[in-house]
Design a protein around this motif. Structure first.
Motif, PDB file in Angstrom:
ATOM      1  N   ALA B 141       0.972  -1.228  -0.078  1.00 15.85           N
ATOM      2  CA  ALA B 141      -0.131   0.153  -0.111  1.00 15.85           C
ATOM      3  C   ALA B 141       0.609   1.316   0.008  1.00 15.85           C
ATOM      4  O   ALA B 141       0.271   2.374  -0.117  1.00 15.85           O
ATOM      5  CB  ALA B 141      -0.835   0.032   1.189  1.00 15.85           C
ATOM      6  N   SER B 142       2.208   1.036   0.136  1.00 15.01           N
ATOM      7  CA  SER B 142       3.085   2.321   0.196  1.00 15.01           C
ATOM      8  C   SER B 142       3.257   2.690  -1.196  1.00 15.01           C
ATOM      9  O   SER B 142       3.161   2.044  -1.960  1.00 15.01           O
ATOM     10  CB  SER B 142       4.227   1.924   1.202  1.00 15.01           C
ATOM     11  OG  SER B 142       5.212   1.166   0.455  1.00 15.01           O
TER      12      SER B 142
ATOM     13  N   GLN C 106       4.330  11.355  -8.864  1.00 12.26           N
ATOM     14  CA  GLN C 106       4.704  11.849  -7.458  1.00 12.26           C
ATOM     15  C   GLN C 106       6.047  11.394  -6.824  1.00 12.26           C
ATOM     16  O   GLN C 106       6.516  11.908  -6.133  1.00 12.26           O
ATOM     17  CB  GLN C 106       3.602  12.139  -6.716  1.00 12.26           C
ATOM     18  CG  GLN C 106       2.485  12.615  -7.043  1.00 12.26           C
ATOM     19  CD  GLN C 106       1.289  12.036  -6.186  1.00 12.26           C
ATOM     20  OE1 GLN C 106       1.313  11.256  -5.553  1.00 12.26           O
ATOM     21  NE2 GLN C 106       0.230  12.911  -6.172  1.00 12.26           N
ATOM     22  N   HIS C 107       6.608  10.252  -7.463  1.00 11.32           N
ATOM     23  CA  HIS C 107       7.636   9.440  -6.700  1.00 11.32           C
ATOM     24  C   HIS C 107       8.615  10.542  -6.518  1.00 11.32           C
ATOM     25  O   HIS C 107       9.363  10.342  -5.423  1.00 11.32           O
ATOM     26  CB  HIS C 107       7.964   8.326  -7.638  1.00 11.32           C
ATOM     27  CG  HIS C 107       8.891   7.546  -6.856  1.00 11.32           C
ATOM     28  ND1 HIS C 107       8.541   6.282  -6.215  1.00 11.32           N
ATOM     29  CD2 HIS C 107      10.420   7.338  -6.593  1.00 11.32           C
ATOM     30  CE1 HIS C 107       9.705   5.834  -5.511  1.00 11.32           C
ATOM     31  NE2 HIS C 107      10.606   6.336  -5.728  1.00 11.32           N
ATOM     32  N   ALA C 108       9.131  11.301  -7.271  1.00  8.65           N
ATOM     33  CA  ALA C 108      10.570  11.962  -7.063  1.00  8.65           C
ATOM     34  C   ALA C 108      10.201  13.133  -6.126  1.00  8.65           C
ATOM     35  O   ALA C 108      11.207  13.660  -5.337  1.00  8.65           O
ATOM     36  CB  ALA C 108      10.808  12.691  -8.557  1.00  8.65           C
ATOM     37  N   ASP C 115       8.037   8.430   3.730  1.00 10.50           N
ATOM     38  CA  ASP C 115       7.143   8.702   2.578  1.00 10.50           C
ATOM     39  C   ASP C 115       7.068   7.694   1.837  1.00 10.50           C
ATOM     40  O   ASP C 115       6.156   7.100   1.120  1.00 10.50           O
ATOM     41  CB  ASP C 115       7.530   9.819   1.639  1.00 10.50           C
ATOM     42  CG  ASP C 115       7.001  11.133   1.850  1.00 10.50           C
ATOM     43  OD1 ASP C 115       6.138  11.294   2.974  1.00 10.50           O
ATOM     44  OD2 ASP C 115       7.363  12.089   1.387  1.00 10.50           O
ATOM     45  N   LEU C 116       8.295   6.732   1.884  1.00 13.44           N
ATOM     46  CA  LEU C 116       8.319   5.316   0.981  1.00 13.44           C
ATOM     47  C   LEU C 116       7.493   4.508   1.504  1.00 13.44           C
ATOM     48  O   LEU C 116       7.089   3.687   0.904  1.00 13.44           O
ATOM     49  CB  LEU C 116       9.830   5.268   0.627  1.00 13.44           C
ATOM     50  CG  LEU C 116      10.326   5.821  -0.408  1.00 13.44           C
ATOM     51  CD1 LEU C 116      11.830   5.410  -0.530  1.00 13.44           C
ATOM     52  CD2 LEU C 116       9.834   5.511  -1.793  1.00 13.44           C
ATOM     53  N   MET C 117       7.620   4.107   2.912  1.00 10.98           N
ATOM     54  CA  MET C 117       7.380   2.981   3.495  1.00 10.98           C
ATOM     55  C   MET C 117       5.958   2.913   4.396  1.00 10.98           C
ATOM     56  O   MET C 117       5.488   1.980   4.744  1.00 10.98           O
ATOM     57  CB  MET C 117       8.446   2.608   4.370  1.00 10.98           C
ATOM     58  CG  MET C 117      10.083   2.502   3.782  1.00 10.98           C
ATOM     59  SD  MET C 117      10.169   0.892   3.183  1.00 10.98           S
ATOM     60  CE  MET C 117      11.164   0.156   4.498  1.00 10.98           C
ATOM     61  N   THR C 118       5.351   4.159   4.208  1.00 15.61           N
ATOM     62  CA  THR C 118       4.035   4.043   4.861  1.00 15.61           C
ATOM     63  C   THR C 118       3.011   3.962   3.908  1.00 15.61           C
ATOM     64  O   THR C 118       3.316   4.653   2.809  1.00 15.61           O
ATOM     65  CB  THR C 118       3.935   5.119   6.013  1.00 15.61           C
ATOM     66  OG1 THR C 118       4.089   6.409   5.345  1.00 15.61           O
ATOM     67  CG2 THR C 118       4.763   4.923   6.998  1.00 15.61           C
ATOM     68  N   PRO C 119       1.672   3.456   4.100  1.00 15.28           N
ATOM     69  CA  PRO C 119       0.785   3.361   3.170  1.00 15.28           C
ATOM     70  C   PRO C 119       0.388   4.996   2.795  1.00 15.28           C
ATOM     71  O   PRO C 119       0.314   5.733   3.539  1.00 15.28           O
ATOM     72  CB  PRO C 119      -0.442   2.972   3.994  1.00 15.28           C
ATOM     73  CG  PRO C 119       0.233   1.866   4.693  1.00 15.28           C
ATOM     74  CD  PRO C 119       1.254   2.658   5.130  1.00 15.28           C
ATOM     75  N   ILE C 120       0.221   4.846   1.131  1.00 10.40           N
ATOM     76  CA  ILE C 120       0.230   6.309   0.482  1.00 10.40           C
ATOM     77  C   ILE C 120      -1.125   6.919   1.218  1.00 10.40           C
ATOM     78  O   ILE C 120      -1.050   8.228   1.634  1.00 10.40           O
ATOM     79  CB  ILE C 120       0.192   6.178  -0.939  1.00 10.40           C
ATOM     80  CG1 ILE C 120       1.301   5.513  -1.496  1.00 10.40           C
ATOM     81  CG2 ILE C 120      -0.196   7.586  -1.397  1.00 10.40           C
ATOM     82  CD1 ILE C 120       0.929   5.254  -2.895  1.00 10.40           C
ATOM     83  N   TRP C 122      -2.358   6.926   3.881  1.00  9.53           N
ATOM     84  CA  TRP C 122      -2.099   7.549   5.460  1.00  9.53           C
ATOM     85  C   TRP C 122      -1.366   9.152   5.469  1.00  9.53           C
ATOM     86  O   TRP C 122      -1.529   9.947   6.491  1.00  9.53           O
ATOM     87  CB  TRP C 122      -1.323   6.490   6.396  1.00  9.53           C
ATOM     88  CG  TRP C 122      -2.053   5.267   6.530  1.00  9.53           C
ATOM     89  CD1 TRP C 122      -3.386   4.665   5.991  1.00  9.53           C
ATOM     90  CD2 TRP C 122      -1.632   4.239   7.430  1.00  9.53           C
ATOM     91  NE1 TRP C 122      -3.680   3.413   6.635  1.00  9.53           N
ATOM     92  CE2 TRP C 122      -2.660   3.249   7.396  1.00  9.53           C
ATOM     93  CE3 TRP C 122      -0.743   4.010   8.258  1.00  9.53           C
ATOM     94  CZ2 TRP C 122      -2.233   1.873   7.988  1.00  9.53           C
ATOM     95  CZ3 TRP C 122      -0.506   2.838   9.001  1.00  9.53           C
ATOM     96  CH2 TRP C 122      -1.314   1.785   8.941  1.00  9.53           C
TER      97      TRP C 122
END
Lengths: 339, 291, 263
Positions: B141-142, C106-108, C115-120, C122
């Motif tokens: 989900a991340s 938006q990755h960059a 930012d990378l490892m928590t659910p988007i 959240w």
């Protein structure tokens, strides 16, 4: 290739097979000189075993080279030939053929392998019209072939039982040369296997069908643009696959005299190893790889003991596939750009 | 719980963790056909630490995870040089090499195998399986999960979008190694015995089937795949070899009819509570379940 | 008035084997401009884009973005430096939904492991997704955010790719044949949308065959032929240039012919 230009005037001669034969003869001579008869005898049996691996390895390399497909049913096709041949013979269906029943049985076995291979084609490539265009796309036929592996193997177990069986070999003739024992059927199978591979190379290089196969190997899309009927050519690969696996199994059965529902697994993994050593998609690479694996197997059993074979062969393979994915000999593959 | 039921639950938990180990690399487009090798490393590390160094399971399991994660990390660099069929073959060779090595090594009992001292019950297995499942769902989900899935579809575009493709792939191999090691260590401590013959190529093939039949697009795939494959044989009334024939037919038909696996992203989106009611006028374009 | 160039190519050279596909190409893209890059098929336009986005390394020369040399940067870091692009053949991720494709853009902008490892969903209370939806709406893309991209019409997918490229808030947006395969109405809409984008301060560099689109959108044009720059000037006078006329050699593309390449 500089080697090619140096031998430009001899281009019509098949350089690779001749080099291979010379290398094998030199190796045996060195072995006799250095290690005596026992080693030489091991090498001869290794080559005989290698000729079986080689034929199966060519089947593997053909499907990978042309279709980029790791066909896991090949070991099962191998097993099908042996077990079906034993089945029809032991049930007495072939008593009409008299003394030639064993041969007829093996031919029926080969035919069954070819038919089974075509069934695999029907359910793997025929439906693969849609492109997913992603990294695991190539897994789809591979997974199907694993499904067929289960189906064929367990159907054989149901119909013919799980026991290893004795296949009646009608003749036993050994040849004595240079103080070595060479089984006549073994020698015949080595020659037959080499003959089949040479024919296949000729077909791939010189015929219309061969050109079509090589075009598909380069790019199926380009092939269709050039007017190659891909849907009609692909089954040819599967017929050849069934034929090669079946013939290898027939040779194995005649040489070693027994069959079992699990006979394909051992041969299959060794053939994959042979193919990798020779370079994926290279027919003569598979030949050299097959003979090499056969030799490595008998010699490592002799020197290191039976349980080290798996480690030695696969460790070597892992190194080769990572450092030299084009194989040990760098021979030109049927389909390039498949890395 | 009866012995039969708890046996199935234990196998299901181990298969599930193992399937997630293969899934995390497959989701990024890397097929690992050497899963049994990574699982064997975890199982043998736990077994050896437990019987030779007399460590308890709560020490051996983390160390086993560490060992297999390390192997996953180190092997990822050479393996990631290959792609497609070559990667399948390279990982296959790795698995065969590991079981060949264990068969021959006197330290690890060779062909006889090893008895594992500390027993852990099925409850601990369930906890580990639930935690692993939640972890992978969280990961997918991340933004990292989004990057993983985009690498699966198109490495070049992912790179241009700013994704560090190589780092993600190495991380997934390491995580895959760790999870396979966990499943192996749990296997060793639950069944109290390990032998090299168990970690054969067929095991690697089966676990890859769990993942590919389940689907590699969402974290639901391995869950459904391992449930399907572990429970289907139990539920099937046919016995013995017919069971495997049916199994094979199911696999072949799946690849013909639904090669993307049972669970796809679009299926999850359609079943998600967010789409139970038409959210707004924008819902005019239906969510389609195309392949 | 002299305007600081946002992008400078200096003597950019690239060879594939014996073939020189970019031969000492030098030009500047002024800050805030809308510039076209045109040329006959095989002139090296897409190759030049690939060199700028780091798909291939240079064989010679240098590339500067906002005064910073970027040709040594790995491809993945160029989007963070402010350079974003689309592709000639639509390259949306087939197994990602519309909104996920856009959020990949938006990755960059995501920073750090948090930012990378928590659910988007959240993060920042779902702001990432909300931003993506707003961008889609602003571009007039009226589809369900969870829709499968492969189920959408060609023109819509083309637009989604532009939106994805915009999500990184680039200073330079490079579009590879954005109007190819669009019908006249869609082309006009795209042109208007891109003018809005440029009005927000994004510099545009557009490869395009549709000359009426180029005339409508871009005030300046550079022309490539066989990897060489043959024209750099105003768009309105490009067709009067002798070298350009010769390059196209009568096979000059006319407005609206993009349609046949859509298949």
């Amino acid at each position: 290739m500089s080697e090619a230009s140096a031998t430009a005037s001899f281009r019509s001669l098949p350089v690779r097979p001749i080099l291979l034969a010379i290398a094998v003869l030199v190796a045996i001579a060195v072995a006799i000189f250095a290690g005596g008869k026992v080693i030489a005898q091991q090498m001869v049996s290794g080559l005989m075993l290698g000729s079986i691996y080689m034929t199966v390895a060519v089947a593997f390399t053909l499907t990978i080279g042309v279709l980029n497909f790791l066909n896991f049913t090949i070991p099962t096709l191998f097993m099908l030939t042996g077990m079906v041949a034993w089945g029809v013979l032991s049930r007495g269906y072939l008593s009409v053929a008299g003394g030639w029943g064993w041969l007829l049985a093996l031919l029926i076995g080969i035919a069954v392998a070819v038919v089974a291979s075509l069934i695999v084609e029907r359910f793997t490539f025929r439906y693969l019209k849609t492109r997913h265009g992603d990294a695991t796309e190539h897994a789809i036929p591979l997974v199907s072939s694993l499904g067929f592996l289960l189906i064929f193997e367990h159907l054989v177990l149901i119909a013919l039982g799980s026991e290893a069986q004795r296949f009646p070999v009608p003749f036993k003739a050994d040849l004595y040369a240079f103080g070595l024992v060479i089984g006549l059927p073994q020698l015949a199978s080595l020659l037959l296997a080499l003959g089949i591979v040479a024919t296949l190379t000729y077909v791939l290089k010189r015929t219309r069908m061969g050109r079509a196969l090589r075009t598909i190997a380069e790019s199926p899309d380009t092939a269709s643009l050039l007017g190659v009927d891909v849907a009609r050519i692909v089954p040819v690969v599967f017929i050849l696959t069934g034929l090669l696996s079946g013939v290898a199994a027939a040779l194995f059965t005649v040489n070693y005299g027994d069959v079992s529902p699990f006979m394909g697994e051992h041969i299959g993994t060794k053939a994959i190893a042979a193919m990798v050593l020779g370079g994926l998609g290279s027919v003569w690479g598979a030949v050299a790889g097959g003979l090499l694996v056969g030799l490595a197997e008998t010699l490592s059993i002799h020197f290191l003991g039976g349980d080290s074979v798996q480690m030695v062969v696969w460790g070597l393979l892992l190194v080769v596939i990572i450092l030299r994915p084009q194989g040990l000999f760098g021979a030109s593959a049927i389909g390039k750009a498949k890395l | 719980m009866s012995g039969y039921a708890s046996g199935i639950v234990a196998i299901l938990c181990i298969n599930l963790i193992f399937a997630y180990a293969i899934f995390v690399t497959a989701a990024a487009g890397q097929l690992n056909l050497g899963g049994a090798g990574f699982q064997a490393i975890g199982a043998y590390a736990a077994a050896w630490l437990s019987s030779s160094a007399h460590m308890p399971a709560n020490v051996t399991i983390p160390l086993a995870i560490l060992a297999s994660a390390l192997v996953g990390f180190v092997i990822s660099f050479p393996v990631l040089r290959t792609r497609g069929v070559y990667m399948v073959l390279a990982t296959f060779a790795f698995g065969q090499f590991v079981s060949g090595f264990l068969l021959r090594s006197p330290t690890f009992g060779g062909a006889i195998g090893m008895v594992v001292a500390d027993y852990i019950g099925v409850g601990a297995l369930v906890i580990c399986a639930v935690v692993t499942t939640l972890l992978v769902f969280f990961l997918m989900a991340s933004r990292l999960g989004l990057a993983i899935r985009s690498i699966h579809d198109d490495e070049l575009v992912s790179t241009i979008m700013g994704v560090n493709v190589r780092a993600v792939q190495v991380a997934m191999f390491t995580l895959g190694g760790a999870l396979a090691g966990l499943s192996g260590a749990l296997y060793a401590h639950h069944f109290s015995f390990v032998e090299a013959q168990y970690f054969n190529s067929l095991l690697s093939i089966y676990v890859l089937l769990f993942v590919l039949i389940g689907g590699t697009q969402t974290a639901w795939g391995p869950l459904v795949g391992s449930l399907f494959f572990t429970l289907l044989p139990e539920l099937m009334r046919v016995g013995g070899s017919w069971r495997y024939v049916v199994f094979g037919v199911v696999i072949v038909l799946m690849m013909v009819l639904r090669p993307q696996g049972i669970v796809t992203r679009a299926l999850v989106a359609r079943l998600s509570p967010r789409n139970w009611w038409p959210a707004s006028s924008r819902a005019a374009t239906r969510v389609s379940d195309a392949g | 008035m002299p305007v600081e160039p946002i992008l400078s190519l200096k003597q950019v050279t690239k060879r594939f084997g014996g073939l020189t596909v970019a031969d000492q190409v030098s030009f500047d893209v002024p800050q805030g401009s809308r510039m076209a890059l045109i040329g006959p098929n095989g002139a090296g336009k897409t190759t030049l884009f690939n060199l700028m986005s780091g798909v291939y390394p240079l064989d010679g020369g240098s590339i500067w973005l906002e005064g910073r040399q970027i040709d040594g940067l790995p491809s993945r870091q160029r989007i963070g430096a402010g350079l974003s692009r689309s592709f000639q053949n639509i390259r949306l991720m087939p197994h990602l939904s519309v909104i996920e494709n856009v959020m990949l853009g938006q990755h960059a902008k995501a920073s750090g492991l948090g930012d990378l490892m928590t659910p988007i969903l959240w993060q920042r209370a779902g702001r990432w997704r909300q931003m993506a939806i707003e961008r889609l709406e602003a571009a007039g893309i009226d589809v369900h955010p969870d829709a499968e991209v492969s189920s959408l019409p060609y023109g819509v997918r083309k637009k989604i790719e532009v939106v994805r490229a915009l999500m990184s808030s680039p200073s330079l947006l490079m579009l590879d044949e954005p109007a190819a395969g669009l019908n006249p109405r869609e082309t006009a809409e795209l042109s208007a949308f891109l003018k809005d984008v440029a009005a927000d301060g994004v510099t545009l560099l557009v490869v395009e065959h549709d000359m009426s689109f180029v005339h409508d959108l871009c005030e300046r044009t550079v022309v490539l032929n066989f990897g060489r720059l043959i024209y750099n000037g105003a768009t309105r006078s490009v067709q009067d240039d002798a070298a350009v006329r010769e390059a196209y050699l009568g096979s000059r593309r006319v407005a609206g012919d993009g349609g046949d390449r859509a298949a």
